[in-house]
Scaffold this motif. Sequence first.
Motif, short mmCIF file in Angstrom:
data_model
loop_
_atom_site.label_atom_id
_atom_site.label_comp_id
_atom_site.label_asym_id
_atom_site.label_seq_id
_atom_site.Cartn_x
_atom_site.Cartn_y
_atom_site.Cartn_z
N PHE A 241 0.87 -1.17 0.00
CA PHE A 241 0.00 0.00 0.00
C PHE A 241 0.91 1.22 0.00
O PHE A 241 1.81 1.32 0.85
CB PHE A 241 -0.90 0.03 1.24
N HIS A 242 0.71 2.14 -0.94
CA HIS A 242 1.54 3.34 -0.95
C HIS A 242 0.69 4.58 -1.18
O HIS A 242 -0.40 4.52 -1.75
CB HIS A 242 2.65 3.23 -2.00
N ARG A 252 -5.95 6.69 7.06
CA ARG A 252 -7.09 5.87 7.48
C ARG A 252 -7.08 4.52 6.75
O ARG A 252 -7.30 3.47 7.38
CB ARG A 252 -8.40 6.62 7.20
N ALA A 253 -6.81 4.55 5.44
CA ALA A 253 -6.77 3.30 4.67
C ALA A 253 -5.62 2.40 5.13
O ALA A 253 -5.78 1.18 5.27
CB ALA A 253 -6.63 3.62 3.18
N ALA A 254 -4.45 3.01 5.39
CA ALA A 254 -3.30 2.23 5.84
C ALA A 254 -3.57 1.58 7.20
O ALA A 254 -3.27 0.39 7.41
CB ALA A 254 -2.06 3.11 5.90
N LEU A 255 -4.16 2.32 8.12
CA LEU A 255 -4.48 1.78 9.44
C LEU A 255 -5.50 0.65 9.33
O LEU A 255 -5.39 -0.37 10.03
CB LEU A 255 -5.01 2.89 10.35
N ARG A 279 1.15 7.76 14.98
CA ARG A 279 0.11 6.73 15.11
C ARG A 279 0.30 5.61 14.10
O ARG A 279 0.20 4.43 14.44
CB ARG A 279 -1.27 7.39 14.94
N LEU A 280 0.60 5.99 12.85
CA LEU A 280 0.79 4.98 11.81
C LEU A 280 2.07 4.17 12.07
O LEU A 280 2.09 2.95 11.90
CB LEU A 280 0.84 5.65 10.44
N ARG A 281 3.11 4.84 12.50
CA ARG A 281 4.37 4.14 12.81
C ARG A 281 4.14 3.11 13.92
O ARG A 281 4.64 1.98 13.86
CB ARG A 281 5.44 5.15 13.23
#
Length: 413
Positions: A241-242, A252-255, A279-281
Motif C-alpha cells: 500500500f503506498h 485511514r486506509a493504511a491503518l 500513530r501509523l508508525r
Amino acid sequence: MQEVLLKKIVGKQPWSGVLLLRHLGLRPSSNMHLHVVSFDIPWPANYGGVMVVFHQLRALHRLGARIVLHSFEYGGRTPQPILEEYCEAVHYYPRSRSLWQQVSIEPFIVRTRKSGTLLHRLLQDEYPILFEGLHTAGWLAHEALRKRHKIVRMHNIEWQYYRQLAQSAPSLTQRLFFEMESLRLRRAEARLLPFADDVLALSPSERDYFARYPVRTHYLPAFHPYDAVCSLPGSGQYALFHGKCSVPDNERAALWLIEDVFAGLPVPLVVAGMAPSARLRTAAARQPNVRLVADPDNAQMEALIRQAHVHLLYSFQSAGVKLKLLQALFGGRHCVANDYALAGTALHPLCVRANTAAETRHAVLSLMAQPFKESDIAHRRAVLEAHYSNEHNARLLLAIVAGLYEPSTAERV
C-alpha cells in the motif's frame, strides 16, 4: 481551412482531432508558448498532484511546447534545476501560510497563492495560461486577463474533496478547517470558473459536473510516470500500500489494512509513503508482518511498486483519480481495489474488487498464489495505452490550447 476541417471532424469523433493533428500537418506544439501555474514545485514527483504536473511538463516538452512554469515554494520543497530541462523559464513564489490568511472569504489554498508578482509576469505577454487546480486560479477573474486564453486543470471537485477530508480528519481543529475551506471553495468555484475558457477534468464524471459552468469542459486523463506498461511477470513476496501518508484518507486506509486486514494474515505488507504519523508508525510496529517505509525517494518507490506481488488501492472517498492506481497498473502486478478507489475510472476490469476486510483478505491470499502472467500484461497494455497514453493526452492538451479542439455531444456519452 485545415482548422475548420479539424473542428468538423472532432465534432463527430471526439478523439479523432488529436490523432489527425499529424495527418493534417497541424503542429500546434511548434513554437507554442504556454504558462503553467503549479500549486507546488512539481519535483520530486512524489505525490499525486505534482506527479500529474511534472509528467505533463515532460510530455509537452517532448512535443516541442515552450513552457513558462510558475511554482509556489513551501513545505520544505525547494527550487529544482531539473525543471529547467523541460521549461523555457521557471519562476518560484513564496507561499505564506500564516494564520492571518484564514481571515478571508477566499479559500486558504487560493489566497495563499495569489501572488502579485505572478500576475505581473503573466501580463508580460499574450501566451495562454494553464492554471493547475483551483488553488492557483485566484487571478482568473482579473480584468487584465479577460482577453487571455485561460485553462483550468481541476485535480478534484475541491469543495467535495475538502468536505471528505473533514470526515477523515483526526482532530476537531482539522475538521473545522476542512469544513470551512469546503464552504469557501464551493463559493470560489462558482465565482471563478465562469471566467475560464476551458476546464479540464480528470474523470468523465467530474467533466460532467463542471459542464454546469459556461465554459468548454474536457476529460483529460492524468499524466503519470510511464510511457508504457512495464509490469514484471512472475511473483513477488509482499503486498504493497503506498500513498502520501500525511493525507488523512491515506492514513485511514493504511491503518485499516494493518489492523483489520493483515493482522494475523500470513502475508507480508509494506506500507510506503511520505510523512507517516506517529500513530501509523506505532500501528505498523505492532504487527510482525508489516514494514513501514517512510519517505522513500522515487527510485525506492519504483522498486517497491515493481517488485510487489499484490497492490492494495484503498480509499474512503471518491474525489479525484488516484494516481497510485495508475502507478500500480502500469508498473506493478495484481491489483486489489475498493469501489472508492475505482470511482470515476474505467479500470474495474484490471482490478479485483474488494470492499470489506474479509473480501480483501480472501483476494490477497488468492492472488499471492497466482503468478502474474504475460497475458495479464497484454490485457493491461490494451486498456491502458489506449486511454492513458501521455503522448496522446499531451497532443489533446495542445489542441485545446491552440483552440483546435472543442468538446462534442459524442464526448459526453
